[in-house]
Scaffold this motif. Structure first.
Motif, PDB file in Angstrom:
ATOM      1  N   LEU A 582       0.010  10.336   1.297  1.00 22.01           N
ATOM      2  CA  LEU A 582      -0.771   9.853   2.436  1.00 22.01           C
ATOM      3  C   LEU A 582      -2.247  10.228   2.344  1.00 22.01           C
ATOM      4  N   GLN A 583      -2.533  11.461   1.971  1.00 24.39           N
ATOM      5  CA  GLN A 583      -3.903  11.953   1.958  1.00 24.39           C
ATOM      6  C   GLN A 583      -4.777  11.182   0.968  1.00 24.39           C
ATOM      7  N   ASN A 584      -4.162  10.609  -0.073  1.00 25.95           N
ATOM      8  CA  ASN A 584      -4.934   9.919  -1.119  1.00 25.95           C
ATOM      9  C   ASN A 584      -4.970   8.411  -0.960  1.00 25.95           C
ATOM     10  N   ILE A 585      -4.194   7.873  -0.027  1.00 22.76           N
ATOM     11  CA  ILE A 585      -4.176   6.415   0.147  1.00 22.76           C
ATOM     12  C   ILE A 585      -5.314   6.022   1.080  1.00 22.76           C
ATOM     13  N   ALA A 586      -6.279   5.281   0.541  1.00 23.64           N
ATOM     14  CA  ALA A 586      -7.446   4.849   1.326  1.00 23.64           C
ATOM     15  C   ALA A 586      -7.317   3.416   1.793  1.00 23.64           C
ATOM     16  N   VAL A 587      -6.483   2.614   1.107  1.00 25.79           N
ATOM     17  CA  VAL A 587      -6.361   1.192   1.424  1.00 25.79           C
ATOM     18  C   VAL A 587      -4.897   0.787   1.438  1.00 25.79           C
ATOM     19  N   TYR A 588      -4.487   0.106   2.513  1.00 26.57           N
ATOM     20  CA  TYR A 588      -3.167  -0.512   2.608  1.00 26.57           C
ATOM     21  C   TYR A 588      -3.375  -2.022   2.703  1.00 26.57           C
ATOM     22  N   ALA A 589      -2.811  -2.763   1.751  1.00 26.99           N
ATOM     23  CA  ALA A 589      -3.017  -4.206   1.706  1.00 26.99           C
ATOM     24  C   ALA A 589      -1.692  -4.941   1.892  1.00 26.99           C
ATOM     25  N   ARG A 590      -1.811  -6.210   2.330  1.00 23.27           N
ATOM     26  CA  ARG A 590      -0.634  -7.061   2.535  1.00 23.27           C
ATOM     27  C   ARG A 590       0.408  -6.367   3.401  1.00 23.27           C
ATOM     28  N   VAL A 591      -0.039  -5.826   4.536  1.00 28.61           N
ATOM     29  CA  VAL A 591       0.891  -5.087   5.390  1.00 28.61           C
ATOM     30  C   VAL A 591       1.269  -5.901   6.615  1.00 28.61           C
ATOM     31  N   SER A 592       2.425  -5.587   7.157  1.00 25.74           N
ATOM     32  CA  SER A 592       2.953  -6.233   8.355  1.00 25.74           C
ATOM     33  C   SER A 592       2.717  -5.333   9.561  1.00 25.74           C
ATOM     34  N   PRO A 593       2.961  -5.828  10.782  1.00 24.41           N
ATOM     35  CA  PRO A 593       2.851  -4.963  11.970  1.00 24.41           C
ATOM     36  C   PRO A 593       3.728  -3.715  11.882  1.00 24.41           C
ATOM     37  N   GLU A 594       4.931  -3.860  11.285  1.00 24.37           N
ATOM     38  CA  GLU A 594       5.811  -2.700  11.140  1.00 24.37           C
ATOM     39  C   GLU A 594       5.187  -1.657  10.212  1.00 24.37           C
TER      40      GLU A 594
END
Length: 873
Positions: A582-594
């Motif tokens: 978690l601490q290293n993830i800066a970008v979340y792509a192609r994500v849904s509301p869930e």
């Protein structure tokens, strides 16, 4: 629910939906979405005003005051009884009024307008309210229409739909009538479906309604919102914890005082009860909840002037504790509109603003971009119509004074081959310089393969393998930057005639135009400011990972050592694996509301206070799950605004940072106000305990303490709450939400300052006791305590001395002091009030003693602060 209908026939679709007992209309779905936290709200609506009024007495501190009033009544203290009951009833009335007003305000926010829809019924085209749409209806869609229900495309005429409010992607989606195979549906291909809440931007179509209400994609998001519970703020938790502990301490000490008075001194039971009552009233900060609410309200007014509208007062102080901002990309960090970036033509890469119309290939590239597009843009109003990609091309022409409508009138479109996703091309035929010329734009892989020549400043030359390799290299370089690349080509035809797909061959390649949804200008500085404040910014978007990462790098969110993941990768992680990365993830792509809810929850598991920003329907569940949801006021959907705690009226990401500063200032002011109230109460407690142990008369009547706590104390506390924000707030780290507001440092200050005031009060008590007995002693103790606490208001304005803070920086503190002195003078010197407040006449000498003794604690505290200021400098 709509996913079940991708390959169903019209008859099957109608039959399944019409027989489904759970079906809701589109208007009902909108209502569900507008009412965030609907389950909780419904519970509130079932409460009568009288029930709400009674609930105001549930607090344990209120119960202690009620007991104190009963004891006062039994002991014959009618005045104290009346005052205490009046305070209790007034507080209950104010709480009820606040509840009712809040409910009405929320009801107003939840009201959504019902759109209309054009349907075909019994062969007749009619327009009806969307609430009357049912599964099986044939809805007719045109450019500019809002889709009011989920449906499958039946007849299609180049339909394009903007689904950014649902998916977060700014690029329009082209629709088709082709039935989809199960494997395509599993991969997320939904091109034969339209969804409620999306906007038709181009073309037209007939659509068979397959889902309404909670059976739409919008309805799924509504279900997520209803399942999400609102969270208590750190201050709420801290104050609730404080109230419970204080109640226990009050009851325990009051019981000890009562027993000591009865068994040690042989005092009558009623007199002993009065000691216990005085202690209870002295210990309870009656005005605390009201002061906190007022300080938060003042904070909301400040924020409103800076374009941050707070819907929930409690959200003000939460902002000061935010340590993570999960931000949507499209329309929040970016402008939600495409902009031309770099252009490749005539073997040269250049910025779009540096296009040279004297260069033949570059001029032809611009001409092709304008003529092979349908979008329009009004420079005066900023209004645009059409596909965002084509709008960007039109705006490129505007940079060089080329007005698209005039240009198209000069070169009218004679024939065209509309764009479709299979060919990935769009072609238009024009009469240019005496020749029939086919202008084409589309995907580079298709167009480059069909090109046999290359247009250069030296003329048209054959397309070689080396040229193709170079063009593909440039395309790869642009794509790696997250840019969307369009290719352009042309071809001369022998005459003006009808076009076929076979005409899209033997092109002369002109060049490439790349574009992107650019970051907001203020986003870079806002992210940097957030980082300085110890706040981590994370991008959450429905866009492609490469595009999102490129934007994140430009803004400063994505740095060395950071990673980007998409929805598929996120699905493959367990909660434990997500927590590790978690601490290293800066970008979340192609994500849904869930996915968005899961990301917010993961940060909350780490003990972080999370803010979620967004503007779309797909952001709403996460906005509600977050400790503070922030919606965009201009581009945001009504659903996102309803789910959020704060709305940015200027859609400026930088406003969030300003709000954080204000939130920290509000919390500091609340903390200082609490220090002021509790240190004053501490002095009264110490005085009551001292006289109890020394077997002296009670120093204060309950009415004295209520007068101080509710009137003279409230004014300085409110003034403290209006203290302006001090420099350096942004350089502080976020407050630990687990840390109690009453930490060790604050408790020591409360006790120490309370002890100083108590010493002064007891000196006044002894002076009066020796000169005129218990009545005069009580009056002098009451007057000294009141005036000392008014002086003490200046001590609690901030950490620095009054000379460092400046008297004039907060004029409200001066007004509060003089108003409190005026109220005290009325009680002491107006004969009509002497009986009600149980005060004895005072001489000039007594008044002088009161003033000097009351000022002494403040003098000592200020001397200490001045010395500390000098040492720190």
């Amino acid at each position: 629910m709509a996913d079940n209908f991708y390959s169903l026939s019209v008859q099957e679709t109608m039959q399944r939906e019409k027989t489904d007992p759970q079906g809701l209309t589109a208007a009902q779905a909108a209502e569900r979405l507008a009412q965030y936290g609907a389950n909780k709200l419904d519970e509130g609506k079932r409460k009568s005003t009288f029930v709400v009024f009674l609930e105001q007495f549930k607090d344990l501190l209120v119960a202690i005051l009620a007991v104190a009033a009963i004891i006062s009544m039994i002991s014959g203290q009618a005045e104290s009884t009346i005052v205490i009951f009046a305070v209790l009833i007034l507080n209950a009335v104010l709480g009820t009024v606040q509840y009712v007003k809040a409910e009405k305000s929320l009801a107003g926010l939840k009201a959504m307008s019902t759109p209309t829809a054009k349907v075909l019924r019994d062969g007749t085209r009619i327009e009806i309210p969307s609430e009357q749409i049912v599964p099986g209806d044939m809805v007719l869609l045109e450019a500019g229409d809002m889709v009011v229900a989920d449906g499958r495309v039946f007849e299609n005429f180049s339909l394009k739909v903007n689904e950014s409010s649902l998916t977060g992607e700014s690029v329009d989606v082209e629709k088709s009538t082709e039935p989809l195979q199960a494997e395509k549906v599993a991969l997320g291909d939904r091109k034969n479906m339209v969804f409620s809440g999306s906007l038709v931007t181009y073309g037209r179509a007939s659509v068979i309604v397959t889902g309404t209400g909670m059976h739409t994609e919008l309805g799924k998001i509504a279900s997520l919102m209803n399942q999400t519970q609102q969270r208590r703020t750190p201050l709420q938790k801290s104050l609730d914890d404080f109230s419970k502990k204080l109640s226990i301490v009050i009851m325990a000490i009051s019981a000890v005082v009562f027993l000591l008075s009865v068994f040690r001194s042989g005092m009558p039971i009623l007199d002993s009860l009065m000691f216990a009552v005085a202690l209870a009233v002295a210990a309870i900060p009656e005005a605390l909840s009201s002061i906190v609410t007022i300080v938060q309200a003042v904070g909301t007014q400040k924020m409103a002037k800076q374009h941050a509208i707070i819907k929930d007062l409690k959200a003000v102080e939460t902002l000061g504790s935010v340590s993570v901002i999960c931000s949507d990309k499209t329309g929040t960090l970016t402008q939600n509109r495409m902009r031309v970036q770099q252009i490749y033509a005539d073997h040269a890469m250049l910025d779009g603003k540096d296009l040279e119309l004297a260069n033949d290939p570059q001029r032809l590239l611009l001409k092709t971009a304008l003529l092979a597009s349908d979008a329009t843009f009004d420079e005066a109003t900023g209004a645009s119509i059409g596909d965002p990609t084509e709008v960007a091309l039109v705006q490129l022409g505007g940079l060089f004074g080329v007005e698209e409508t005039t240009y198209r009138e000069q070169h009218p479109r004679l024939k065209e081959l509309a764009f479709d996703s299979d060919r990935k091309l769009m072609s238009t035929l024009h009469w240019i310089e005496g020749k029939a010329t086919l202008l084409t734009k589309g995907a580079i892989d298709v167009l480059l393969q069909r090109s046999t020549h290359l247009f250069t400043s030296a003329g048209v030359v054959p397309m070689t393998d080396e040229e193709r390799t170079e063009i593909l290299r440039v395309n790869h370089e642009l794509s790696e930057q997250g840019l969307r690349v369009l290719a352009f080509a042309c071809r001369e035809l022998p005459e003006v005639r009808g076009l076929t797909f076979d005409d899209e061959q033997d092109f002369t390649f002109i060049g490439l135009i790349s574009m992107i949804d650019p970051p907001r200008e203020e986003s870079v500085q806002a992210v940097a400011d957030a980082k300085r404040a110890g706040i981590r910014t994370v991008m959450i978007t429905g866009d492609h990972k490469v595009t999102a990462s490129a934007i994140a790098k430009q803004i400063g969110i994505f740095e060395d050592g950071d990673i980007a993941v998409d929805g598929t990768e996120l699905d493959g992680m367990t909660d434990g694996e997500l927590d590790e990365k978690l601490q290293n993830i800066a970008v979340y792509a192609r994500v849904s509301p869930e996915h968005k809810i899961r990301i917010v929850t993961a940060w909350q598991r780490r003990g972080c206070i999370v803010s979620m920003t967004g503007d779309g329907v797909n952001d709403a569940p996460a906005l509600k799950q977050a400790d503070i949801g922030v919606a965009m006021g201009i581009t945001g959907t009504e659903v996102s605004k309803d789910a959020a705690s704060m709305i940015l009226s200027d859609d400026n990401f930088a406003t969030i940072v300003k709000a954080v500063v204000n939130g920290r200032s509000v919390f500091a002011n609340i903390k200082n106000a609490i220090k002021f109230l509790l240190s004053g109460n501490m002095s009264a407690i110490l005085c009551v305990l001292f006289t109890s142990f020394m077997m002296l008369p009670v120093p204060f009547a309950p009415v004295h303490l209520l007068f101080i706590n509710l009137l003279t104390d409230s004014l300085p506390a409110i003034a403290i709450g209006m203290e302006p924000a001090r420099r350096g707030l942004l350089d502080q780290k976020p407050r630990d939400p687990k840390e109690s507001i009453l930490n060790r440092s604050l408790l020591l200050k409360i006790f120490g300052q309370g002890l100083l005031i108590a010493v002064a009060v007891m000196l006044a008590f002894y002076s009066g006791y020796g000169a005129g007995g218990a009545a005069l002693a009580s009056t002098m103790a009451f007057a000294t305590l009141t005036l000392a606490r008014l002086f003490h208001g200046f001590n609690c304005r901030g950490r620095g001395s009054i000379f460092r803070l400046k008297f004039t920086s907060n004029p409200f503190s001066l007004l509060a002091f003089f108003a409190g002195v005026g109220l005290l003078a009325l009680v002491l010197f107006v004969p009509a009030l002497e009986g009600l407040f149980l005060v004895a006449p005072l001489t000039g000498e007594h008044v002088m003693q009161i003033v000097l003794l009351a000022f002494a604690p403040t003098l000592l505290i200020q001397v200490f602060k001045v010395i500390r200021d000098r040492v720190e400098r």
